[in-house]
Design a protein around this motif. Structure first.
Motif, PDB file in Angstrom:
ATOM      1  N   GLN A 274       9.824 -32.110 -15.206  1.00 53.83           N
ATOM      2  CA  GLN A 274       9.790 -30.972 -14.074  1.00 53.83           C
ATOM      3  C   GLN A 274       9.873 -29.539 -14.712  1.00 53.83           C
ATOM      4  N   GLY A 275      10.002 -29.591 -16.141  1.00 50.82           N
ATOM      5  CA  GLY A 275      10.512 -28.459 -17.109  1.00 50.82           C
ATOM      6  C   GLY A 275       9.346 -27.455 -16.518  1.00 50.82           C
ATOM      7  N   LYS A 276       8.073 -27.690 -16.536  1.00 50.85           N
ATOM      8  CA  LYS A 276       6.759 -26.683 -16.507  1.00 50.85           C
ATOM      9  C   LYS A 276       6.904 -26.213 -15.039  1.00 50.85           C
ATOM     10  N   ASN A 277       7.515 -26.905 -14.034  1.00 47.15           N
ATOM     11  CA  ASN A 277       7.341 -26.343 -12.697  1.00 47.15           C
ATOM     12  C   ASN A 277       8.950 -25.758 -12.088  1.00 47.15           C
ATOM     13  N   ILE A 278       9.706 -25.468 -12.988  1.00 55.20           N
ATOM     14  CA  ILE A 278      11.076 -24.813 -12.668  1.00 55.20           C
ATOM     15  C   ILE A 278      10.749 -23.333 -12.747  1.00 55.20           C
ATOM     16  N   ALA A 279      11.090 -22.687 -11.538  1.00 58.25           N
ATOM     17  CA  ALA A 279      11.105 -21.116 -11.840  1.00 58.25           C
ATOM     18  C   ALA A 279      12.232 -20.504 -12.713  1.00 58.25           C
ATOM     19  N   ILE A 280      12.048 -19.707 -13.595  1.00 57.10           N
ATOM     20  CA  ILE A 280      13.016 -19.004 -14.350  1.00 57.10           C
ATOM     21  C   ILE A 280      13.020 -17.734 -14.191  1.00 57.10           C
ATOM     22  N   LEU A 281      14.050 -17.049 -13.577  1.00 55.40           N
ATOM     23  CA  LEU A 281      14.364 -15.666 -13.267  1.00 55.40           C
ATOM     24  C   LEU A 281      14.981 -14.802 -14.421  1.00 55.40           C
ATOM     25  N   TYR A 282      14.502 -13.595 -14.277  1.00 58.91           N
ATOM     26  CA  TYR A 282      15.019 -12.618 -15.049  1.00 58.91           C
ATOM     27  C   TYR A 282      16.158 -11.956 -14.195  1.00 58.91           C
ATOM     28  N   GLY A 283      17.421 -11.602 -14.799  1.00 59.19           N
ATOM     29  CA  GLY A 283      18.251 -10.413 -14.297  1.00 59.19           C
ATOM     30  C   GLY A 283      18.887  -9.698 -15.317  1.00 59.19           C
ATOM     31  N   GLY A 284      19.253  -8.666 -15.040  1.00 60.50           N
ATOM     32  CA  GLY A 284      19.800  -7.538 -15.748  1.00 60.50           C
ATOM     33  C   GLY A 284      19.247  -6.303 -15.812  1.00 60.50           C
ATOM     34  N   SER A 285      19.757  -5.394 -14.704  1.00 60.56           N
ATOM     35  CA  SER A 285      19.205  -4.206 -14.609  1.00 60.56           C
ATOM     36  C   SER A 285      17.617  -3.987 -14.071  1.00 60.56           C
ATOM     37  N   VAL A 286      17.391  -5.134 -13.373  1.00 60.20           N
ATOM     38  CA  VAL A 286      16.112  -5.009 -12.733  1.00 60.20           C
ATOM     39  C   VAL A 286      15.935  -3.992 -11.527  1.00 60.20           C
ATOM     40  N   LYS A 287      14.890  -3.245 -11.884  1.00 61.63           N
ATOM     41  CA  LYS A 287      14.667  -1.986 -10.753  1.00 61.63           C
ATOM     42  C   LYS A 287      12.948  -2.102 -10.565  1.00 61.63           C
ATOM     43  N   PRO A 288      12.721  -1.317  -9.742  1.00 62.80           N
ATOM     44  CA  PRO A 288      11.333  -1.069  -9.316  1.00 62.80           C
ATOM     45  C   PRO A 288      10.370  -0.762 -10.503  1.00 62.80           C
ATOM     46  N   GLU A 289      11.330   0.232 -11.325  1.00 58.77           N
ATOM     47  CA  GLU A 289      10.509   0.792 -12.447  1.00 58.77           C
ATOM     48  C   GLU A 289      10.116  -0.293 -13.563  1.00 58.77           C
ATOM     49  N   ASN A 290      10.612  -1.302 -13.736  1.00 58.56           N
ATOM     50  CA  ASN A 290      10.555  -2.231 -14.805  1.00 58.56           C
ATOM     51  C   ASN A 290       9.914  -3.640 -14.292  1.00 58.56           C
ATOM     52  N   ALA A 291       9.993  -3.802 -12.927  1.00 62.86           N
ATOM     53  CA  ALA A 291       9.700  -5.170 -12.150  1.00 62.86           C
ATOM     54  C   ALA A 291       8.318  -5.376 -12.372  1.00 62.86           C
ATOM     55  N   VAL A 292       7.323  -4.479 -12.393  1.00 66.12           N
ATOM     56  CA  VAL A 292       5.766  -4.961 -12.565  1.00 66.12           C
ATOM     57  C   VAL A 292       5.594  -5.555 -13.971  1.00 66.12           C
ATOM     58  N   GLU A 293       6.282  -4.808 -14.854  1.00 70.11           N
ATOM     59  CA  GLU A 293       6.278  -5.454 -16.297  1.00 70.11           C
ATOM     60  C   GLU A 293       6.787  -6.697 -16.662  1.00 70.11           C
ATOM     61  N   LEU A 294       7.807  -6.931 -15.897  1.00 70.11           N
ATOM     62  CA  LEU A 294       8.556  -7.942 -16.288  1.00 70.11           C
ATOM     63  C   LEU A 294       7.810  -9.134 -15.281  1.00 70.11           C
ATOM     64  N   ALA A 295       7.134  -8.785 -14.076  1.00 65.99           N
ATOM     65  CA  ALA A 295       6.545  -9.837 -13.454  1.00 65.99           C
ATOM     66  C   ALA A 295       5.293 -10.257 -14.180  1.00 65.99           C
ATOM     67  N   ALA A 296       4.477  -9.542 -15.014  1.00 66.78           N
ATOM     68  CA  ALA A 296       3.287  -9.783 -15.655  1.00 66.78           C
ATOM     69  C   ALA A 296       3.594 -10.966 -16.818  1.00 66.78           C
ATOM     70  N   CYS A 297       4.853 -10.998 -17.199  1.00 67.83           N
ATOM     71  CA  CYS A 297       5.208 -12.157 -18.081  1.00 67.83           C
ATOM     72  C   CYS A 297       4.919 -13.545 -17.639  1.00 67.83           C
ATOM     73  N   PRO A 298       4.177 -14.230 -18.476  1.00 62.08           N
ATOM     74  CA  PRO A 298       3.805 -15.562 -18.167  1.00 62.08           C
ATOM     75  C   PRO A 298       4.947 -16.668 -17.595  1.00 62.08           C
ATOM     76  N   ASP A 299       5.990 -16.377 -18.216  1.00 54.84           N
ATOM     77  CA  ASP A 299       7.445 -17.474 -17.981  1.00 54.84           C
ATOM     78  C   ASP A 299       8.370 -16.589 -17.213  1.00 54.84           C
ATOM     79  N   ILE A 300       8.046 -15.349 -16.501  1.00 58.79           N
ATOM     80  CA  ILE A 300       9.355 -14.967 -15.848  1.00 58.79           C
ATOM     81  C   ILE A 300       8.937 -15.197 -14.232  1.00 58.79           C
TER      82      ILE A 300
END
Length: 261
Positions: A209-235
């Motif tokens: 199931q490894g390829k189907n598990i959602a992996i979230l990023y945390g650590g000072s996430v804010k609107p200013e960096n969310a778009v760039e983080l969201a563009a990463c394929p494994d985030i």
């Protein structure tokens, strides 16, 4: 790279905040944003994690929105009994709470949640039918000494013995570099993606199931960096701290990840 079918998660961890009056205002603001401009469940799962004494009130007030209510922690003791101050997975489930954070670095570091305690919490939560958002992450010292990947992958392995094959679908991973939590510092999207890819690789060695598990990023996430983080394929989403206490900021972060679908 993650599977394209993974629906992102954006979860706000309110931690030991806010006071009642501010919480009521926050809930009203969230309802306004998320009902006027809805984000569909097919584009992003949304959740907030209030303090335990507010769980049922928040759940009741958000029941007509797409926002799920998440517990910040769960007891390492299962069932019912003479355990003053504890809230078991069964009690959460009985109260209509379906989701829980386990293994947050603040629980590990401040409240001495060892790997064994965290493993017990995961096991009991899954046995009760809860979805576990399992937190992993390294300290600045561990990163600077080149141990980051080893530490994070070990934290994944810590729970592998208690997660049954069919239960991996009830696991979400949240990677939070400890040095970025509440500091204003954020791992670069490149560094975050590299770690997420390693986590994906490690999960794939443990479960199909490894390829189907959602992996979230945390650590000072804010609107200013969310778009760039969201563009990463494994985030596949974000575990949001301080920014989740502002409804507009939280909504903007959710929008950033919803638009990836």
């Amino acid at each position: 790279m993650s599977g394209s079918t993974i629906i992102p998660w954006v979860v706000g961890n309110w931690k030991m905040n806010p006071l009642q009056a501010n919480a009521q205002q926050l809930i009203q603001d969230l309802k306004q944003y998320f009902t006027q401009e809805q984000i569909s469940a097919q584009s992003c799962h949304i959740g907030v994690a209030p303090v335990s004494i507010a769980l049922l009130n928040v759940r009741a007030q958000l029941c007509d929105t797409p926002i799920k209510t998440v517990a910040q922690d769960v007891s390492r003791i299962a069932g019912l009994g003479a355990y003053t101050g504890e809230v078991s997975a069964e009690l959460l489930k009985d109260s209509g709470i379906q989701f829980v954070l386990v293994g947050h670095s603040e629980r590990r570091e401040i409240f001495a949640d060892t790997a064994e305690i965290v493993k017990q919490k995961v096991q009991h939560a899954l046995s009760a039918g809860l979805t576990v958002i399992y937190c992993v992450g390294e300290s600045l010292e561990q990163r600077e000494s080149g141990q980051a990947e080893q530490v994070v992958l070990q934290q994944i392995c810590d729970i592998a013995t208690v997660v049954q094959a069919e239960q991996w679908q009830k696991i979400v991973i949240a990677y939070e570099p400890i040095w970025a939590i509440g500091t204003g510092k954020t791992a670069s999207p490149e560094d975050a993606q590299t770690m997420h890819a390693k986590i994906r690789e490690g999960l794939s060695q443990i479960t199909d199931q490894g390829k189907n598990i959602a992996i979230l990023y945390g650590g000072s996430v804010k609107p200013e960096n969310a778009v760039e983080l969201a563009a990463c394929p494994d985030i596949n989403g974000a575990l949001v701290g301080g920014a989740s206490l502002n409804a507009e900021s939280f909504y903007q972060i959710a929008q950033a990840f919803a638009k990836t679908q």
